[in-house]
Design a protein around this motif. Structure first.
Motif, short mmCIF file in Angstrom:
data_model
loop_
_atom_site.label_atom_id
_atom_site.label_comp_id
_atom_site.label_asym_id
_atom_site.label_seq_id
_atom_site.Cartn_x
_atom_site.Cartn_y
_atom_site.Cartn_z
N VAL A 67 0.83 -1.21 0.00
CA VAL A 67 0.00 0.00 0.00
C VAL A 67 0.87 1.26 0.00
O VAL A 67 0.56 2.23 -0.70
CB VAL A 67 -0.97 -0.02 1.20
N LEU A 68 1.93 1.26 0.76
CA LEU A 68 2.79 2.45 0.82
C LEU A 68 3.87 2.43 -0.25
O LEU A 68 4.39 3.47 -0.64
CB LEU A 68 3.44 2.56 2.20
N GLY A 69 4.22 1.25 -0.75
CA GLY A 69 5.29 1.15 -1.73
C GLY A 69 4.89 1.55 -3.13
O GLY A 69 5.71 2.09 -3.88
N LEU A 70 3.65 1.30 -3.51
CA LEU A 70 3.23 1.65 -4.86
C LEU A 70 3.25 3.16 -5.12
O LEU A 70 3.77 3.60 -6.15
CB LEU A 70 1.85 1.05 -5.17
N SER A 76 9.14 7.80 -7.25
CA SER A 76 10.53 7.60 -7.69
C SER A 76 10.65 7.73 -9.21
O SER A 76 11.58 8.36 -9.71
CB SER A 76 11.05 6.24 -7.26
N THR A 77 9.71 7.12 -9.93
CA THR A 77 9.77 7.22 -11.39
C THR A 77 9.54 8.66 -11.85
O THR A 77 10.17 9.11 -12.81
CB THR A 77 8.76 6.28 -12.06
N GLN A 78 8.67 9.38 -11.17
CA GLN A 78 8.44 10.78 -11.54
C GLN A 78 9.67 11.63 -11.24
O GLN A 78 9.99 12.57 -11.99
CB GLN A 78 7.22 11.34 -10.79
N THR A 79 10.38 11.32 -10.17
CA THR A 79 11.61 12.03 -9.84
C THR A 79 12.65 11.85 -10.93
O THR A 79 13.28 12.80 -11.37
CB THR A 79 12.17 11.53 -8.49
#
Length: 92
Positions: A67-70, A76-79
């Motif tokens: 739940v928190l990792g997705l 991260s990908t947006q960063t």
């Protein structure tokens, strides 16, 4: 008033190559590591604290990590995407 693509100098149109992507990642690597390390450390701490507070057991830890990792994976990908975009955009 829009400009046609003929008025833009050809020097501004760079082909996207593997070496250009690798160079942008290499230049942005320290910032990416710092930001994403802080993000994932926060997620790990939140999962650990939430699991300890509720006393889930292993299935609860796994569910909280999902739940928190997705959202953290998306962040991260947006960063990475924004860092590469900033390296590719002139005058930033």
């Amino acid at each position: 008033m829009s400009q046609s693509s003929d008025s833009i100098p050809s020097a501004l149109h760079r082909p996207l190559t593997l070496s250009a992507i690798a160079l942008a990642l290499l230049v942005s690597l320290p910032e990416l590591l710092l930001i994403n390390l802080e993000l994932w450390a926060t997620v790990a701490g939140a999962v650990w604290a939430f699991g300890g507070l509720i006393h889930f057991g292993e299935p609860g830890y796994i569910a909280a990590a999902i739940v928190l990792g997705l959202p953290a994976l998306w962040a991260s990908t947006q960063t990475v995407r924004l860092a590469l975009q900033a390296e590719d955009t002139p005058n930033t």
